[in-house]
Design a protein around this motif. Structure first.
Motif, PDB file in Angstrom:
ATOM      1  N   MET A  23     -14.935 -49.288  -5.417  1.00 14.28           N
ATOM      2  CA  MET A  23     -15.899 -49.722  -4.412  1.00 14.28           C
ATOM      3  C   MET A  23     -16.330 -48.539  -3.525  1.00 14.28           C
ATOM      4  O   MET A  23     -17.481 -48.460  -3.123  1.00 14.28           O
ATOM      5  N   ALA A  24     -15.409 -47.639  -3.263  1.00 17.60           N
ATOM      6  CA  ALA A  24     -15.735 -46.490  -2.409  1.00 17.60           C
ATOM      7  C   ALA A  24     -16.751 -45.570  -3.091  1.00 17.60           C
ATOM      8  O   ALA A  24     -17.603 -44.947  -2.438  1.00 17.60           O
ATOM      9  N   ASP A  25     -16.673 -45.459  -4.418  1.00 18.89           N
ATOM     10  CA  ASP A  25     -17.597 -44.640  -5.228  1.00 18.89           C
ATOM     11  C   ASP A  25     -17.420 -43.147  -4.953  1.00 18.89           C
ATOM     12  O   ASP A  25     -17.184 -42.361  -5.860  1.00 18.89           O
ATOM     13  N   THR A  26     -17.561 -42.732  -3.688  1.00 23.08           N
ATOM     14  CA  THR A  26     -17.307 -41.336  -3.306  1.00 23.08           C
ATOM     15  C   THR A  26     -16.264 -41.310  -2.211  1.00 23.08           C
ATOM     16  O   THR A  26     -16.236 -42.194  -1.346  1.00 23.08           O
ATOM     17  N   LEU A  27     -15.418 -40.310  -2.236  1.00 24.59           N
ATOM     18  CA  LEU A  27     -14.346 -40.158  -1.250  1.00 24.59           C
ATOM     19  C   LEU A  27     -14.519 -38.830  -0.527  1.00 24.59           C
ATOM     20  O   LEU A  27     -15.140 -37.903  -1.047  1.00 24.59           O
ATOM     21  N   PRO A  28     -13.986 -38.723   0.690  1.00 19.72           N
ATOM     22  CA  PRO A  28     -14.145 -37.477   1.449  1.00 19.72           C
ATOM     23  C   PRO A  28     -13.471 -36.296   0.738  1.00 19.72           C
ATOM     24  O   PRO A  28     -12.318 -36.392   0.313  1.00 19.72           O
ATOM     25  N   VAL A  29     -14.194 -35.153   0.616  1.00 20.89           N
ATOM     26  CA  VAL A  29     -13.632 -33.916   0.051  1.00 20.89           C
ATOM     27  C   VAL A  29     -14.093 -32.734   0.895  1.00 20.89           C
ATOM     28  O   VAL A  29     -15.147 -32.787   1.551  1.00 20.89           O
ATOM     29  N   SER A  30     -13.342 -31.668   0.839  1.00 22.05           N
ATOM     30  CA  SER A  30     -13.663 -30.462   1.599  1.00 22.05           C
ATOM     31  C   SER A  30     -14.558 -29.529   0.765  1.00 22.05           C
ATOM     32  O   SER A  30     -14.451 -29.473  -0.455  1.00 22.05           O
ATOM     33  N   LYS A  31     -15.413 -28.779   1.458  1.00 22.72           N
ATOM     34  CA  LYS A  31     -16.230 -27.772   0.786  1.00 22.72           C
ATOM     35  C   LYS A  31     -15.445 -26.494   0.514  1.00 22.72           C
ATOM     36  O   LYS A  31     -15.910 -25.628  -0.234  1.00 22.72           O
ATOM     37  N   ASP A  32     -14.287 -26.387   1.119  1.00 18.25           N
ATOM     38  CA  ASP A  32     -13.410 -25.228   0.871  1.00 18.25           C
ATOM     39  C   ASP A  32     -12.851 -25.343  -0.548  1.00 18.25           C
ATOM     40  O   ASP A  32     -12.229 -26.341  -0.903  1.00 18.25           O
ATOM     41  N   ARG A  33     -13.050 -24.289  -1.329  1.00 17.20           N
ATOM     42  CA  ARG A  33     -12.655 -24.327  -2.735  1.00 17.20           C
ATOM     43  C   ARG A  33     -11.162 -24.532  -2.892  1.00 17.20           C
ATOM     44  O   ARG A  33     -10.720 -25.319  -3.746  1.00 17.20           O
ATOM     45  N   ASP A  34     -10.361 -23.823  -2.098  1.00 21.20           N
ATOM     46  CA  ASP A  34      -8.902 -23.946  -2.213  1.00 21.20           C
ATOM     47  C   ASP A  34      -8.444 -25.358  -1.861  1.00 21.20           C
ATOM     48  O   ASP A  34      -7.535 -25.910  -2.495  1.00 21.20           O
ATOM     49  N   VAL A  35      -9.060 -25.941  -0.849  1.00 19.22           N
ATOM     50  CA  VAL A  35      -8.701 -27.308  -0.452  1.00 19.22           C
ATOM     51  C   VAL A  35      -9.140 -28.286  -1.533  1.00 19.22           C
ATOM     52  O   VAL A  35      -8.379 -29.189  -1.926  1.00 19.22           O
ATOM     53  N   PHE A  36     -10.358 -28.121  -2.043  1.00 21.24           N
ATOM     54  CA  PHE A  36     -10.862 -29.026  -3.064  1.00 21.24           C
ATOM     55  C   PHE A  36     -10.013 -28.970  -4.335  1.00 21.24           C
ATOM     56  O   PHE A  36      -9.789 -30.000  -4.994  1.00 21.24           O
ATOM     57  N   ASP A  37      -9.530 -27.758  -4.707  1.00 24.70           N
ATOM     58  CA  ASP A  37      -8.705 -27.641  -5.917  1.00 24.70           C
ATOM     59  C   ASP A  37      -7.453 -28.501  -5.835  1.00 24.70           C
ATOM     60  O   ASP A  37      -6.941 -28.955  -6.875  1.00 24.70           O
ATOM     61  N   GLN A  38      -6.932 -28.767  -4.626  1.00 21.52           N
ATOM     62  CA  GLN A  38      -5.737 -29.599  -4.482  1.00 21.52           C
ATOM     63  C   GLN A  38      -6.082 -31.082  -4.334  1.00 21.52           C
ATOM     64  O   GLN A  38      -5.179 -31.926  -4.366  1.00 21.52           O
ATOM     65  N   LEU A  39      -7.377 -31.377  -4.166  1.00 23.32           N
ATOM     66  CA  LEU A  39      -7.783 -32.772  -3.971  1.00 23.32           C
ATOM     67  C   LEU A  39      -8.480 -33.362  -5.197  1.00 23.32           C
ATOM     68  O   LEU A  39      -8.586 -34.588  -5.317  1.00 23.32           O
ATOM     69  N   LYS A  40      -8.987 -32.491  -6.104  1.00 23.23           N
ATOM     70  CA  LYS A  40      -9.799 -33.004  -7.211  1.00 23.23           C
ATOM     71  C   LYS A  40      -9.000 -33.805  -8.220  1.00 23.23           C
ATOM     72  O   LYS A  40      -9.569 -34.542  -9.010  1.00 23.23           O
ATOM     73  N   ASN A  41      -7.686 -33.668  -8.183  1.00 25.64           N
ATOM     74  CA  ASN A  41      -6.824 -34.451  -9.097  1.00 25.64           C
ATOM     75  C   ASN A  41      -5.542 -34.804  -8.320  1.00 25.64           C
ATOM     76  O   ASN A  41      -4.557 -34.059  -8.365  1.00 25.64           O
ATOM     77  N   ILE A  42      -5.577 -35.952  -7.602  1.00 32.06           N
ATOM     78  CA  ILE A  42      -4.466 -36.278  -6.693  1.00 32.06           C
ATOM     79  C   ILE A  42      -3.815 -37.606  -7.085  1.00 32.06           C
ATOM     80  O   ILE A  42      -4.447 -38.465  -7.710  1.00 32.06           O
ATOM     81  N   ASN A  43      -2.551 -37.691  -6.698  1.00 33.32           N
ATOM     82  CA  ASN A  43      -1.782 -38.939  -6.875  1.00 33.32           C
ATOM     83  C   ASN A  43      -1.497 -39.521  -5.480  1.00 33.32           C
ATOM     84  O   ASN A  43      -1.017 -38.798  -4.599  1.00 33.32           O
ATOM     85  N   LEU A  44      -1.786 -40.795  -5.313  1.00 32.28           N
ATOM     86  CA  LEU A  44      -1.573 -41.466  -4.015  1.00 32.28           C
ATOM     87  C   LEU A  44      -0.724 -42.730  -4.206  1.00 32.28           C
ATOM     88  O   LEU A  44      -0.834 -43.403  -5.242  1.00 32.28           O
ATOM     89  N   THR A  45       0.064 -43.009  -3.192  1.00 34.80           N
ATOM     90  CA  THR A  45       0.848 -44.260  -3.187  1.00 34.80           C
ATOM     91  C   THR A  45       0.204 -45.225  -2.198  1.00 34.80           C
ATOM     92  O   THR A  45       0.118 -44.914  -0.987  1.00 34.80           O
ATOM     93  N   ILE A  46      -0.343 -46.332  -2.714  1.00 31.04           N
ATOM     94  CA  ILE A  46      -1.071 -47.296  -1.888  1.00 31.04           C
ATOM     95  C   ILE A  46      -0.116 -48.425  -1.450  1.00 31.04           C
ATOM     96  O   ILE A  46       0.483 -49.078  -2.283  1.00 31.04           O
ATOM     97  N   LYS A  47      -0.010 -48.561  -0.105  1.00 32.49           N
ATOM     98  CA  LYS A  47       0.793 -49.667   0.457  1.00 32.49           C
ATOM     99  C   LYS A  47      -0.125 -50.489   1.363  1.00 32.49           C
ATOM    100  O   LYS A  47      -0.696 -49.959   2.302  1.00 32.49           O
ATOM    101  N   PRO A  48      -0.264 -51.785   1.056  1.00 31.11           N
ATOM    102  CA  PRO A  48      -1.116 -52.623   1.910  1.00 31.11           C
ATOM    103  C   PRO A  48      -0.600 -52.665   3.336  1.00 31.11           C
ATOM    104  O   PRO A  48       0.615 -52.704   3.576  1.00 31.11           O
ATOM    105  N   GLU A  49      -1.515 -52.585   4.288  1.00 31.29           N
ATOM    106  CA  GLU A  49      -1.136 -52.640   5.709  1.00 31.29           C
ATOM    107  C   GLU A  49      -1.481 -54.024   6.239  1.00 31.29           C
ATOM    108  O   GLU A  49      -2.617 -54.488   6.143  1.00 31.29           O
ATOM    109  N   PHE A  50      -0.474 -54.663   6.848  1.00 27.75           N
ATOM    110  CA  PHE A  50      -0.650 -56.015   7.428  1.00 27.75           C
ATOM    111  C   PHE A  50      -0.654 -55.935   8.927  1.00 27.75           C
ATOM    112  O   PHE A  50       0.012 -55.110   9.552  1.00 27.75           O
TER     113      PHE A  50
END
Length: 308
Positions: A281-308
């Protein structure tokens, strides 16, 4: 008239008669000549005229041959007279040369006599000259030996002086080279020391800059991970059944934050389905224009925990 001339005349007469007979007997008159020229058969008077012409030609030829014979005889007589004249001249020349030879022989003998007397006197003079030359040669030899001995002594002294100068120059050169080598070694040591200090300073500065950069990148990565997580949480549809549950997902992003791929890495089924749906649904997510930062974000693993 000579036999050769007679033979020539007879030959020409026979040849003329043969030609005439051939012309009147064997050569047929062409038909075309009879038609165009209307030529008639020669009359007897014409034949007599032809014989008369041939006779004149033969007589003319005989006259020419006689003239050639006379010219040849006159030339031969002239040649014989010339030969006789040259022979007489040669005989006179030989007689004159014989007289000159006798005269030259007398002069030669007189000169030989004078030459013998002159040679005797010259021989005596040469003997005297040879004695004088021998004395002069002996004196010159003694002089040369003395000069040679003096030159040898001078050369020896000169060589000794040159050897001393060369040895002194070599010593000075070795001392100078030793000083230059020592100075060069010291210069290189100082240069190496300065380069080492400079490298150490550069390494420290590089390490400091790298550490600061790593801290900046890590801080930016944490910042955008939090922004991405917040975006997903905004789109996450939760249910009471998801309480205390979680799902681990892998997200791949384009340079502009476009989600190119999302997949589940394991967890609660309901939470994983909701997380995948929220990312899509988000389609696009926030990313940095800094190449070094983007290299660590372009393929990431996240743990999703629902917040109540």
């Amino acid at each position: 008239m000579s036999s050769a001339l007679v033979k020539s005349v007879v030959l020409h007469l026979g040849l003329g008669g043969l030609l005439y007979a051939s012309a009147n007997i064997h050569a047929p008159t062409p038909k075309v000549m009879e038609v165009t020229l209307n030529t008639a058969i020669p009359e007897p008077d014409n034949a007599v005229s032809a014989v008369t012409v041939d006779q004149k030609m033969v007589e003319q030829k005989i006259a020419e041959l006689q003239k050639k014979e006379k010219d040849k005889k006159r030339a031969e007589d002239k040649r014989i007279r010339d030969l006789e004249r040259r022979a007489a001249d040669a005989r006179k020349q030989r007689e004159s040369e014989a007289r000159n030879i006798k005269k030259l022989e007398r002069e030669r003998k007189a000169k030989e006599k004078e030459k013998a007397q002159a040679e005797a006197q010259a021989k005596k003079a040469r003997e005297i000259e040879q004695k004088e030359r021998a004395k002069a040669k002996q004196a010159e030899k003694q002089k040369q030996e003395a000069e040679k001995a003096a030159k040898a002594a001078a050369d020896k002294l000169k060589l000794e002086e040159e050897a001393l100068k060369k040895a002194e120059a070599e010593r000075i050169k070795r001392e100078q080279e030793a000083k230059e080598r020592a100075a060069e070694a010291e210069r290189k040591r100082q240069q190496a020391l300065q380069e080492q200090i400079l490298q150490e300073q550069l390494a420290k500065e590089q390490a400091a800059r790298s550490k600061i950069r790593q801290q900046q990148v890590a801080s930016e990565v944490d910042k955008y991970r939090a922004l991405i997580m917040a975006r997903i949480q905004q789109n996450l549809l939760i249910d009471e059944k998801m309480k205390n549950q979680q799902c681990r997902v892998n997200i791949r992003l384009g340079f502009n934050g476009l989600v190119t791929q999302v997949k589940s890495l394991g967890g609660d089924k309901l939470v994983c389905e909701a997380a995948l749906r929220a990312v899509r649904m988000a389609d696009t997510l926030p990313v940095s224009k800094d190449r070094d930062v983007f290299d660590q974000l372009k393929n990431i693993n996240l743990t999703i925990k629902p917040e109540f």
